[in-house]
Write a protein that holds these residues in place. Structure first.
Motif, PDB file in Angstrom:
ATOM      1  N   THR A 134      16.647  -2.446  10.126  1.00 45.91           N
ATOM      2  CA  THR A 134      17.449  -2.916   8.994  1.00 45.91           C
ATOM      3  C   THR A 134      16.709  -2.722   7.686  1.00 45.91           C
ATOM      4  O   THR A 134      17.288  -2.306   6.675  1.00 45.91           O
ATOM      5  CB  THR A 134      17.810  -4.397   9.183  1.00 45.91           C
ATOM      6  N   GLY A 135      15.389  -3.017   7.690  1.00 46.94           N
ATOM      7  CA  GLY A 135      14.596  -2.815   6.479  1.00 46.94           C
ATOM      8  C   GLY A 135      14.531  -1.362   6.061  1.00 46.94           C
ATOM      9  O   GLY A 135      14.541  -1.045   4.865  1.00 46.94           O
TER      10      GLY A 135
ATOM     11  N   LEU B 217      11.728  -7.144   5.166  1.00 50.42           N
ATOM     12  CA  LEU B 217      12.224  -6.867   6.506  1.00 50.42           C
ATOM     13  C   LEU B 217      11.307  -5.895   7.249  1.00 50.42           C
ATOM     14  O   LEU B 217      11.040  -6.071   8.444  1.00 50.42           O
ATOM     15  CB  LEU B 217      13.640  -6.302   6.428  1.00 50.42           C
ATOM     16  N   THR B 218      10.835  -4.870   6.546  1.00 51.19           N
ATOM     17  CA  THR B 218       9.909  -3.939   7.205  1.00 51.19           C
ATOM     18  C   THR B 218       8.590  -4.624   7.510  1.00 51.19           C
ATOM     19  O   THR B 218       7.945  -4.321   8.525  1.00 51.19           O
ATOM     20  CB  THR B 218       9.665  -2.699   6.335  1.00 51.19           C
TER      21      THR B 218
ATOM     22  N   ILE C 188      17.707 -11.912   0.863  1.00 51.26           N
ATOM     23  CA  ILE C 188      18.422 -10.667   1.155  1.00 51.26           C
ATOM     24  C   ILE C 188      19.756 -10.692   0.415  1.00 51.26           C
ATOM     25  O   ILE C 188      20.491 -11.688   0.506  1.00 51.26           O
ATOM     26  CB  ILE C 188      18.656 -10.509   2.673  1.00 51.26           C
TER      27      ILE C 188
ATOM     28  N   LYS D 104      14.002  -5.027   1.501  1.00 51.50           N
ATOM     29  CA  LYS D 104      13.545  -3.974   2.407  1.00 51.50           C
ATOM     30  C   LYS D 104      12.064  -4.135   2.722  1.00 51.50           C
ATOM     31  O   LYS D 104      11.632  -3.964   3.875  1.00 51.50           O
ATOM     32  CB  LYS D 104      13.815  -2.600   1.780  1.00 51.50           C
ATOM     33  N   GLU D 105      11.276  -4.494   1.706  1.00 51.31           N
ATOM     34  CA  GLU D 105       9.838  -4.692   1.924  1.00 51.31           C
ATOM     35  C   GLU D 105       9.596  -5.848   2.887  1.00 51.31           C
ATOM     36  O   GLU D 105       8.752  -5.765   3.784  1.00 51.31           O
ATOM     37  CB  GLU D 105       9.149  -4.956   0.589  1.00 51.31           C
TER      38      GLU D 105
END
Length: 818
Positions: free
Chosen positions: A43-44, A255-256, A342, A252-253
């Motif tokens: 997802t990220g 989630l990753t 998010i 994104k940062e």
């Protein structure tokens, strides 16, 4: 005979399913963890969100909302992208360049900034943006310089209204009105005036380029990109949301990071624990393999039998683990979205990749662990196999022993390095301590277990027959004891590090805040305080000092050598005199003096150590909008964690944030009555610095990660204890046959479980503190803070879990033996 082992494997799973339940549970949990973290990671990597403000602007040119940071060169070159704390902007001269592109109907400079109408917060734009946002006049006309269009209750064409911008209050004529609907009060200025009064003159948030009829967005994008070159990034489609701010980049940062960094640790932990359970299951059937070897079964047939068992159990376990893995990922993602980390438009990405990966990891773990565990029973002589099935083999393997010693030495070296360094270098080194010591405990488990049995068994020898027998059992079955201790150590160490790291930082921040706030009153406002509010506060009766603070964040390069990165740190811009600031805030200056002028900065001492700067050096930072700056460090101080890690003049910060209004006003002297009406008023004791979203998320994430890892390790511990107790049916039945009462046998089991739990608690706590002490010294300069009730709850949970996991299956084993 070639297919006999497969038949044996099928028969073993079919007729003795209880022997494989523990393996099934362990592999299922490994699949669950890998699937959940893999889904978050995917997802990220794939996250996107439809544009909102620029939904009807086919092409948008804007600055990159992340900073590309490069360190080192050649093979040691490292690159990273860090989201900006505020909106990055582009030069408004690019508007004309974009408008002159063939196929462009017009190019609109877009700005969004706050203004105030009395005590009301108003969002302001340039009128040109209505070309793509769609607002329509209900009365009047578009604004000229000195005029404004309002969407606010009671506004009428021709009225005069006072709006306060970053430069102060100013009168405007209302040239038109727009239907208010359910939106917040909004004002539109002439485009040129909007850029001028926005607080960042000459800069715009983005440029919306609208095409001529028949010109596609992709065609126009390529032309605009060619015209603007590297001065701006050009977006179409969902990529236009990147021009609306850095919220997607932050999401994104995060989630990753969760799926990658934490997911990697969790996956390794899950795989390692599952492998240990598979090995335990194979070891418990040593008698069966010894008999097979005695009747002529070849080593290859033994290995094939174990491999087939793994292939029969692992796929089913992996499949069962996928559904709860999906549920965990959905819950985790939903919690992050609820907390605002998010954007609402981002959806959870679920494809076959993480699911297949999770299943593959489970199968490969079972095969690998089974193969390694089968090496000895398949190779040794039949007579020796029967002997080792009756009495536990004492020597350790020649592979795991050196590796375990190396891990222990490495953990000690890392602990020494962390203790001798400060800042992020110490914190990063401390993270290696817990991993290496955990690896050492797992590899040297039988030696560790034997030592624990000898140490904790001493007091048991005088506690009665049951306790003495428990101590003897523990000494003679070190491998069995090690398999039970390891997951408890894992649960205790990881949970303690994650939870107590947060409690330690919170305690230091609270202490620094209590000592550092010397103001008598603090005035705050959600939308910021108008420029005139500071003067009013200073003139209030009894006030001896008034200072305005603009709260934001800046990016500072930290780390050493090629391992450097940009870290977002809290910053405060000061409006007022040095003497006045000293009356309201005591930062505990350690070097230099807090006399801030243009191009000067004061930083927290721990941050200065991480950035490798001293008083008098220049510190290369990125301001909130990404602008490069190299202010001179004029002071370092010790209370940055509780107050602010960077202190600088507000004038150096104002043009680089969306809202230039002061966030807070701190006053010395005066009364609450004299300051009432200026904003939300709090006294020194009632004020608590609002934690940033990053800090709140870190606290929540640490607790959640501790729960996930600790919960997994706890299930692994329960699983292992149940497996070891149920495997001892013959032993427990023999004890009953020679005259031991049911109560005596259960008491022996409880003493053994207590020994296992205490050993796990002590070793896990030792590893946690070996990690926390240097980590907290580096991050805060203080020792870790461990709340007694929280630690006590950890200890109590482990003790209850250990006793219940051993006693319940023991009762069942005794009933079946009877």
């Amino acid at each position: 005979m070639a297919y006999v082992p497969n038949g044996l494997a099928r028969a073993a799973v079919r007729f003795k399913p209880a022997a494989f339940v523990g393996t099934f549970v362990a592999l299922m949990m490994a699949s669950l963890i890998v699937a959940a973290c893999g889904i978050l990671l995917e997802t990220g990597l794939r996250a996107s969100v439809p544009p909102e403000r620029y939904a009807d602007a086919p092409v948008v040119a804007a600055s990159n909302q992340s900073v590309h940071f490069v360190t080192g060169s050649g093979d040691s070159k490292s690159e990273s992208d860090t989201p900006l704390p505020d909106q990055a902007r582009v030069d408004d001269s690019l508007v004309a360049e974009a408008a002159s592109v063939p196929g462009a109907r017009t190019a609109v400079p877009d700005v969004t900034f706050p203004v105030k109408s009395g005590d009301k917060d108003v969002t302001a734009h340039g009128w040109g943006s209505t070309a793509f946002t769609g607002e329509q006049l209900t009365a009047g006309r578009a604004p000229h310089p000195g005029e404004v269009v309002l969407a606010a209750p009671g506004a009428s064409v021709g009225d005069r209204t006072t709006l306060t911008t970053a430069d102060g209050p100013r009168d405007f004529r209302v040239s038109g009105t727009v239907r208010t609907g359910n939106t917040a009060p909004t004002a539109w200025f002439a485009d040129s005036e909007a850029v001028r009064v926005s607080g960042h003159p000459g800069r715009v948030d983005a440029i919306a380029v609208l095409p001529d009829k028949g010109v596609t967005a992709d065609t126009l994008k390529s032309r605009v990109a060619h015209a603007l070159g590297d001065k701006a990034e050009v977006h179409t489609g969902d990529d236009r949301s990147e021009a609306e701010g850095s919220s997607l980049a932050y999401a994104k940062e995060m989630l990753t990071g969760l799926g990658g960094s934490f997911g990697g640790i969790a996956a390794l932990t899950a795989v390692f624990t599952a492998a240990g359970t598979v090995a335990l299951s194979v070891g418990q059937r040593a008698r069966e393999y010894a008999l097979l070897r005695a009747i002529g079964t070849t080593p290859r047939q033994i290995r094939r039998t174990i491999a087939t068992e793994a292939l029969l159990v692992a796929p089913a376990a992996a499949a069962v683990g996928l559904l709860p893995g999906l549920a965990l990922a959905h819950w985790w993602f939903g919690q992050l979205k609820e907390k605002g980390a998010i954007p609402e438009g981002v959806e959870l990405s679920v494809s076959f990749i993480p699911l297949v990966s999770a299943a593959g990891v489970a199968v490969l773990t079972a095969l690998g662990a089974g193969y390694l565990a089968a090496r000895r029973p398949s190779r040794i002589k039949p007579g020796q196999a029967l002997g080792e099935a009756a009495v536990e083999r004492m020597p350790l393997g020649w592979i795991r022993t050196p590796l375990g010693i190396a891990a222990a030495v490495g953990g000690t070296i890392f602990a020494g390095f962390a203790a001798s360094n400060t800042g992020d270098d110490a914190a990063n080194a401390a993270l290696g301590v817990v991993m290496l010591f955990m690896l050492a405990v797992a590899l040297l488990g039988p030696l560790v277990a034997r030592g624990c049995a000898a140490l904790f068994g001493l007091p048991l020898r005088g506690a009665g027959a049951s306790a003495s027998l428990a101590a003897a059992n523990s000494r003679s079955n070190a491998r069995r004891l090690a398999s039970a201790i390891t997951p408890i150590v894992l649960a205790m160490a990881f949970s303690s590090v994650l939870v107590f790291m947060h409690t330690s930082e919170e305690r230091v921040a609270a202490d620094q805040q209590r000592a550092g706030i010397t103001a008598d009153h603090i005035v705050t406002s959600d939308g910021g305080l108008a420029p005139g509010t500071l003067a009013k506060a200073a003139d209030a009766k009894g006030v001896t000092a008034a200072v305005g603070l603009l709260k934001s964040s800046v990016l500072v390069p930290v780390g050493s050598g090629g391992d450097r990165w940009l870290e977002s740190v809290s910053a405060q811009g000061v409006t007022g005199t040095a003497a006045g600031f000293a009356k309201v805030q005591d930062l505990k200056v350690e070097t230099g003096a807090l006399k801030l002028g243009k191009g000067q900065i004061a930083v927290d001492a721990a941050l200065a150590d991480s950035a490798h700067v001293q008083t008098g050096d220049r510190l290369a930072i990125r301001l909130p909008d990404g602008t490069k700056a190299s202010p001179t460090v004029v002071a370092t101080y010790g209370r940055g964690l509780g107050l602010s890690q960077v202190t600088m003049p507000a004038a150096d910060l104002k043009q680089h944030v969306t809202s230039a209004f002061a966030t807070e006003i701190w006053t010395s002297g005066g009364s609450a009555q004299a300051l009432s009406g200026l904003g939300t008023l709090q006294d020194r004791d009632g004020y608590a610095t609002a934690r940033s979203m990053d800090n709140e998320l870190n606290a929540w994430a640490n607790t959640t990660m501790a729960a996930v890892l600790g919960g997994f390790a706890a299930i692994a511990a329960i699983n292992t204890l149940v497996m070891t107790v149920l495997d001892r049916r013959r032993e427990l039945g023999t004890l009953r046959l020679i005259g031991s009462t049911r109560r005596q046998v259960l008491r022996m089991i409880r003493w053994e479980a207590l020994l296992v739990a205490c050993a796990g608690i002590v070793i896990g706590s030792a590893i946690a503190f070996a990690t926390l002490v240097p980590m907290m010294k580096g991050l805060t300069g203080e020792s870790p803070y461990v709340p007694p009730l929280v630690y006590g709850s950890f200890v109590g949970a482990v003790l209850i879990m250990g006793l219940a996991s051993a006693t319940i299956p023991a009762r069942h084993a005794l009933r079946s033996a009877a």
